[in-house]
Motif scaffolding. Structure first.
Motif, mmCIF file in Angstrom:
data_model
loop_
_atom_site.group_PDB
_atom_site.id
_atom_site.type_symbol
_atom_site.label_atom_id
_atom_site.label_comp_id
_atom_site.label_asym_id
_atom_site.label_seq_id
_atom_site.Cartn_x
_atom_site.Cartn_y
_atom_site.Cartn_z
ATOM 1 N N SER A 97 0.829 -1.201 0.000
ATOM 2 C CA SER A 97 0.000 0.000 0.000
ATOM 3 C C SER A 97 0.862 1.248 0.000
ATOM 4 O O SER A 97 1.974 1.266 0.537
ATOM 5 C CB SER A 97 -0.906 0.011 1.246
ATOM 6 N N PHE A 98 0.329 2.312 -0.627
ATOM 7 C CA PHE A 98 0.921 3.646 -0.541
ATOM 8 C C PHE A 98 -0.185 4.634 -0.199
ATOM 9 O O PHE A 98 -1.276 4.579 -0.774
ATOM 10 C CB PHE A 98 1.595 4.066 -1.854
ATOM 11 N N SER A 99 0.105 5.552 0.708
ATOM 12 C CA SER A 99 -0.904 6.526 1.128
ATOM 13 C C SER A 99 -0.285 7.909 1.276
ATOM 14 O O SER A 99 0.928 8.062 1.433
ATOM 15 C CB SER A 99 -1.556 6.093 2.448
ATOM 16 N N GLU A 100 -1.156 8.912 1.229
ATOM 17 C CA GLU A 100 -0.767 10.311 1.428
ATOM 18 C C GLU A 100 -1.918 11.040 2.130
ATOM 19 O O GLU A 100 -2.952 10.454 2.409
ATOM 20 C CB GLU A 100 -0.427 10.995 0.092
ATOM 21 N N HIS A 101 -1.715 12.338 2.389
ATOM 22 C CA HIS A 101 -2.653 13.120 3.189
ATOM 23 C C HIS A 101 -3.459 14.104 2.354
ATOM 24 O O HIS A 101 -2.950 14.669 1.380
ATOM 25 C CB HIS A 101 -1.888 13.922 4.248
ATOM 26 N N LEU A 102 -4.674 14.332 2.782
ATOM 27 C CA LEU A 102 -5.492 15.407 2.222
ATOM 28 C C LEU A 102 -5.043 16.703 2.890
ATOM 29 O O LEU A 102 -5.622 17.182 3.864
ATOM 30 C CB LEU A 102 -6.973 15.136 2.490
ATOM 31 N N ALA A 103 -3.957 17.263 2.370
ATOM 32 C CA ALA A 103 -3.330 18.428 2.993
ATOM 33 C C ALA A 103 -2.320 19.015 2.023
ATOM 34 O O ALA A 103 -2.038 18.443 0.968
ATOM 35 C CB ALA A 103 -2.631 18.026 4.294
ATOM 36 N N LEU A 145 -5.914 8.011 0.333
ATOM 37 C CA LEU A 145 -5.924 9.395 0.793
ATOM 38 C C LEU A 145 -6.453 9.442 2.222
ATOM 39 O O LEU A 145 -7.514 8.890 2.516
ATOM 40 C CB LEU A 145 -6.807 10.244 -0.121
ATOM 41 N N GLU A 146 -5.701 10.105 3.119
ATOM 42 C CA GLU A 146 -6.046 10.144 4.538
ATOM 43 C C GLU A 146 -6.815 11.413 4.896
ATOM 44 O O GLU A 146 -6.423 12.523 4.523
ATOM 45 C CB GLU A 146 -4.774 10.064 5.388
ATOM 46 N N ASN A 147 -7.890 11.247 5.664
ATOM 47 C CA ASN A 147 -8.627 12.388 6.204
ATOM 48 C C ASN A 147 -7.770 13.120 7.237
ATOM 49 O O ASN A 147 -7.013 12.507 7.977
ATOM 50 C CB ASN A 147 -9.932 11.919 6.853
ATOM 51 N N PRO A 148 -7.877 14.443 7.305
ATOM 52 C CA PRO A 148 -6.967 15.210 8.162
ATOM 53 C C PRO A 148 -7.493 15.402 9.580
ATOM 54 O O PRO A 148 -8.691 15.303 9.854
ATOM 55 C CB PRO A 148 -6.897 16.561 7.447
ATOM 56 N N ALA A 149 -6.569 15.694 10.496
ATOM 57 C CA ALA A 149 -6.910 16.286 11.785
ATOM 58 C C ALA A 149 -6.869 17.796 11.593
ATOM 59 O O ALA A 149 -5.857 18.326 11.128
ATOM 60 C CB ALA A 149 -5.915 15.858 12.862
ATOM 61 N N THR A 150 -7.960 18.494 11.903
ATOM 62 C CA THR A 150 -8.013 19.930 11.633
ATOM 63 C C THR A 150 -8.309 20.713 12.903
ATOM 64 O O THR A 150 -8.915 20.217 13.844
ATOM 65 C CB THR A 150 -9.075 20.255 10.568
ATOM 66 N N TYR A 151 -7.891 21.976 12.869
ATOM 67 C CA TYR A 151 -8.023 22.848 14.028
ATOM 68 C C TYR A 151 -8.786 24.120 13.675
ATOM 69 O O TYR A 151 -8.997 24.972 14.539
ATOM 70 C CB TYR A 151 -6.630 23.184 14.573
#
Length: 288
Positions: A97-103, A145-151
């Motif tokens: 697997s390969f993954s990245e961020h929604l950012a 694609l990874e969902n983000p932690a947001t502030y």
């Protein structure tokens, strides 16, 4: 996803993020670990101890490569040199697997030490879908694609995050990496219900789950603020969300992340074993 692109195929077991200080303990004998995950940018050199260790692990375990530097959400073109190094790395280890961020994390030639959020609009969606298509075409494999932690939230956002992710999947054929801690952190920070978020999430596209710890602080006006710090055990509310999620999805490859204040190997292994208990229960439910 195009027929020529390899799908993500991690085993539906619990894994951990590999840390070099754990190598000798891991290599001492077989471990109850389904897979290891590494950050791509730590292995873009040609050789040395990092590759020697990873090559040894790859002989016995499935591998997930997790990118943190592609800046998928940037308004600028993807860095072709970075993408080429990533292609070389994936060709070298053939990860499951390969993954990245929604950012986004870069601007011009400046790389920022953070994964920054972006507004969810039709224009942003088109831009990100084009970047994902480029990555998947270059690597010849499906990207998660990874969902983000947001502030913070953007006033200009017009699409809920779960719908945004679902539409990206529809347009590109990518899969999703569902970070349950990110869901809890972001939902809590924004005064929202994490279970409602997960109920709307396109779980049919989830190929990997992330679990990690978070820290608690306060913002500038004294309101509670959660930080996706990856420096503690997984917290009880996150375990509860994870268990409820598995009741919907059945067993999914699940990774415990612990990137700061890294503990001794037995501590991290116990976190993975706790995840495996819940995965086994989900497997039994699915078979009943």
């Amino acid at each position: 996803m195009k027929p020529s692109q390899k799908p993500s195929q991690l085993p539906r077991r619990a894994g951990v993020g590999f840390k070099p200080e754990h190598f000798h303990a891991i290599n001492a004998g077989p471990q109850p670990i389904g897979f290891f995950e590494v950050h791509a940018e730590n292995y873009m050199g040609a050789g040395g101890p990092p590759h020697a260790q990873l090559g040894r692990l790859r002989e016995d375990y499935a591998l997930s490569i997790h990118g943190v530097g592609l800046s998928i959400g940037s308004t600028q073109p993807l860095d072709r040199d970075h993408l080429a190094r990533l292609k070389t790395l994936c060709a070298r280890y053939e990860p499951e697997s390969f993954s990245e961020h929604l950012a986004w994390s870069s601007h011009d030639t400046v790389f920022l030490n953070d994964l920054l959020p972006l507004p969810y609009t039709a224009q942003t969606l088109r831009h990100i879908a084009a970047h994902i298509d480029e990555v998947q075409d270059c690597l010849g494999r499906q990207m998660l694609l990874e969902n983000p932690a947001t502030y913070l939230l953007f006033e200009e956002s017009t699409i809920p995050e779960t719908e945004f992710l679902a539409e990206i999947v529809r347009r590109t054929g990518c899969g999703l990496l569902l970070d349950v801690n990110n869901v809890f952190v972001a939902s809590t920070n924004h005064g929202q219900d994490p279970r409602s978020y997960l109920a709307a999430f396109p779980v049919g596209a989830v190929r990997e789950i992330h679990l990690s710890g978070h820290s608690e602080t306060v913002d500038d006006i004294g309101a509670p603020l959660l930080i996706d710090s990856h420096d503690t055990p997984v917290k009880d509310p996150v375990w509860a969300l994870y268990e409820a999620l598995l009741a919907r999805t059945g067993p999914v490859a699940s990774l415990v992340e612990w990137d700061n204040d890294v503990p001794q190997w037995p501590v991290l292994r116990r976190e993975a074993e706790a995840a495996q208990v819940l995965l086994d229960a989900a497997r039994r439910r699915a078979a009943a």
